[in-house]
Design an enzyme around this catalytic site. Sequence first.
Site, PDB file in Angstrom:
ATOM      1  N   ASP A 207       0.864  -1.847   0.296  1.00 45.43           N
ATOM      2  CA  ASP A 207       0.046  -0.536  -0.149  1.00 45.43           C
ATOM      3  C   ASP A 207       0.876   1.088  -0.500  1.00 45.43           C
ATOM      4  O   ASP A 207       1.664   1.196  -0.236  1.00 45.43           O
ATOM      5  CB  ASP A 207      -0.730  -0.026   1.247  1.00 45.43           C
ATOM      6  CG  ASP A 207      -2.133  -1.289   1.599  1.00 45.43           C
ATOM      7  OD1 ASP A 207      -2.453  -1.533   0.464  1.00 45.43           O
ATOM      8  OD2 ASP A 207      -1.583  -1.025   2.533  1.00 45.43           O
TER       9      ASP A 207
HETATM   10  N1  URA Z   1      -1.564  -5.976   4.118  1.00 49.42           N
HETATM   11  C1  URA Z   1      -1.663  -4.946   4.708  1.00 49.42           C
HETATM   12  O1  URA Z   1      -2.354  -4.480   5.001  1.00 49.42           O
HETATM   13  N2  URA Z   1      -0.453  -4.526   3.607  1.00 49.42           N
HETATM   14  C2  URA Z   1       0.393  -4.311   2.102  1.00 49.42           C
HETATM   15  O2  URA Z   1       0.711  -3.138   2.029  1.00 49.42           O
HETATM   16  C3  URA Z   1       0.566  -5.392   2.477  1.00 49.42           C
HETATM   17  C4  URA Z   1      -0.014  -6.497   3.660  1.00 49.42           C
END
Ligand code: URA
Length: 267
Positions: free
Chosen positions: A103
């Site tokens: 993310d």
């Molecule tokens: N899980 C998440 O919540 N975000 C990420 O970026 C990767 C795994």
Amino acid sequence: MRLQKFLSGAGVSSRRAAETMIKEGRVKVNGNTVTEMGLIVDPLHDKVQVDNRPVRPQQKKEYLLLYKPAGYLTTRDDPFGRPTVIELVKDANARVYPVGRLDMDTSGLLLLTNDGELAFRLTHPPCGTEKEYLARVQGLPTAQVLSQLERGVELEDGMTAPAKARLVKGGRPTSVVALTIREGRNRQVRRMLEAVGHTVVSLKRVRLGPLTLVGLRSGQWRRLSAREADELRRTTGTTDKDKGKTGEELPVPALSRKRQKKRILNK
Ligand code: URA
């Protein structure tokens, strides 16, 4: 070789994304649009185009390991012009794409490659490579909460697979949890922790299979050594027959491994 394999091998995209491109009618072979899967192409003689641009067969394989800072999108292009991880590896002069996704607000280990076969294996079950995250969460997770994370949590897209959970640093108002998962659903770690009552304050991926962040600072990248790339291919069962050259071994890092690990945990 099959068209989708040719496209992923040429570094156009992952094999799955190549299948989508074919279905969308974006791929031509010798001037004819192909929308069916499985067409066999001859890389030396057939002319393959994507969006009317020629695709050159098989390039040197590149494997870049990036320590992604928060605030960068895991994509090649963003229509809104936001910062992307590709900008961070520009000086590698390699046409690579990210394997899986972190993310925008997640930091940590991101692999970028033009090896479509490996990217496919890393992101698709049944292989399910281990991904380890350090999550700073609100509150102090109990032993029961950790065990629930390990057994599985009911999310809106179904039960999560068995995981590993460990309290790294317990405290108030926040604690640090290490969570290792093999799946890769959207915002999975944040949702798992939210589901057991602990909002994630910050999240960092510290390991992908055998790869860690040791030796890298936030925003830095390095090429995998040939040994690391081989190990990844071996652990994911990726065929070796068309393996390419990888980068040079990193110079020995100045900090001891133990101190580097400590620094990564504290960041
Ligand atoms: N899980 C998440 O919540 N975000 C990420 O970026 C990767 C795994």
